[in-house]
Design an enzyme around this catalytic site. Structure first.
Site, PDB file in Angstrom:
ATOM      1  CD  GLU A  44      -2.708  -1.065  -0.158  1.00  0.00           C
ATOM      2  OE1 GLU A  44      -3.429   0.569  -0.335  1.00  0.00           O
ATOM      3  OE2 GLU A  44      -3.907  -1.622  -0.176  1.00  0.00           O
ATOM      4  CE1 TYR A 127      -6.856   3.087  -0.102  1.00  0.00           C
ATOM      5  CE2 TYR A 127      -4.565   2.926   0.655  1.00  0.00           C
ATOM      6  CZ  TYR A 127      -5.697   2.517  -0.314  1.00  0.00           C
ATOM      7  OH  TYR A 127      -5.079   1.468  -0.821  1.00  0.00           O
ATOM      8  CG  ASP A 145      -7.562   4.850  -3.577  1.00  0.00           C
ATOM      9  OD1 ASP A 145      -8.688   4.407  -3.309  1.00  0.00           O
ATOM     10  OD2 ASP A 145      -7.062   4.032  -3.225  1.00  0.00           O
TER      11      ASP A 145
END
Ligand code: SF4
Length: 352
Positions: A44, A127, A145
């Site tokens: 991520e 997020y 996001d």
């Protein structure tokens, strides 16, 4: 833009539709299928501002070098930055190192599962916390996001900016109400995947292949290109610099950037502000013990950062002498292996 205060309501059958679509349409990625929070976190962070195709190779190399959060916490900074070289946004790598150290020291090497605690780690915002909590720990926590905000803006016909924090919070609230109790991680990923492959940011989205078309406002009103609302872009400030590729007996001069600010702690070629001609550059370099033997101007290059632009005027300079005390003369083979060089400077070298 005023604070977004509307409530976002989403259809209850959205998870079922998206999960069924995801099962057949998801792309293979090295980080898909794992429940290891370390690997999910790493992917991520790497995927922020960076394309999936670029991340694949970096992710695999990074994991080979640091297979666990303990390995990352113990990593020498120079090795870490070298592995990150070319990915850009180097503060992400520093935050990874700092967060890994905290996970090891404070949490015994185990990632916390609670999003509130995850958010306290360096570089982890709402997020990323949502992505880790849902994908690794199967918690019904949304991860909103830009992709997800765009999908929901179009789906509901909401006029808002995808980067607006208050809009993202409203999207998160709407999603939390319909999150499935199982396959939470898959649902999170299905939303991201739809935004990345079907409900595209630029150009026309592929509404004909979208599982949500039947109740999508933008598809019904043919207004996907107007949603979400585009942010008015500010002009980036421009810095011009004359960059010296100083070669001396098979070595090139490098210097370390300051420990704070843009590209902190990385290496760079010595440079001077502005666009200098040959005579002005030679005069500036005369400040140091250096004999210039040949000077050749290279091709002007631009490098765009998120909030600024550099214009670089490179000069290849063959010389002898020590130069400035802050310079380090390194062999080209050492430069490759051990000195993290930002892409803005690396591409100058590749052309010489
Ligand atoms: Fe996006 Fe079209 Fe799907 Fe609506 S139908 S969510 S605009 S791809």
């Amino acid at each position: 833009m005023p604070k977004f205060e509307q409530k976002i309501s989403l259809p209850e059958n959205l998870p079922g539709l998206l999960l069924a679509w995801f099962d057949g349409a998801k792309r293979e990625m090295p980080w898909r299928g794992t429940r290891d929070p370390y690997k999910i976190w790493l992917s991520e962070i790497m995927l922020q501002q960076t394309r999936v195709e670029t991340v694949r190779e970096y992710y695999l190399r990074f994991l080979a070098a640091f297979p666990t959060v303990r390995d990352l916490a113990a990593a020498p900074e120079e090795k870490l930055m070298k592995l990150w070289q070319g990915l850009g946004y180097y503060s992400r790598a520093r935050h990874l190192a700092a967060a890994a150290a905290i996970v090891v020291e404070k949490y015994g090497g185990k990632f916390p599962a609670e999003p509130e605690i995850l958010c306290t780690l360096p570089g982890i915002g709402l997020y990323t916390a949502g992505a880790i909590a849902s994908i690794a720990f199967e918690k019904p926590v949304p991860a909103v996001d830009g992709n997800v905000a765009r999908v929901i803006s179009r789906l509901t016909g909401t006029r808002a900016e995808a980067s607006d924090v208050s809009f993202r919070a409203a999207v998160s609230g709407g999603l939390a109400e319909i999150y499935p109790q199982t396959r939470c991680g898959d649902f999170t990923q299905s939303l991201m995947e739809l935004g990345a492959t079907v409900c595209l940011p630029n150009g026309v989205p592929f509404c004909e292949s979208c599982p949500l078309k039947a109740f999508c406002y933008a598809a019904a009103h043919d207004c996907a290109s107007e949603l979400p609302v585009r942010k008015v872009k500010k002009e980036r400030p421009v810095s011009e610099m004359t960059v010296c590729l100083l070669e001396n007996g098979g070595r090139i001069a490098l210097r370390k950037r300051p420990e704070t600010g843009l590209l902190a702690g990385l290496w760079e070629f010595p440079h001077l502000p502005g666009r200098l001609g040959k005579a002005a550059l030679a005069a500036s370099l005369a400040e140091w013990p250096l004999d210039l033997e040949a000077m050749t101007r290279g091709r002007t290059r631009e490098h765009i950062f998120t909030h600024r632009k550099w214009i670089l005027y490179p000069w290849r300079i063959v010389c002898t002498g020590k130069g400035a005390p802050s310079w380090r003369w390194v062999r080209f083979s050492e430069l490759e292996k051990a000195y993290p060089l930002p892409a803005a400077f690396g591409k100058l070298l590749a052309e010489e």
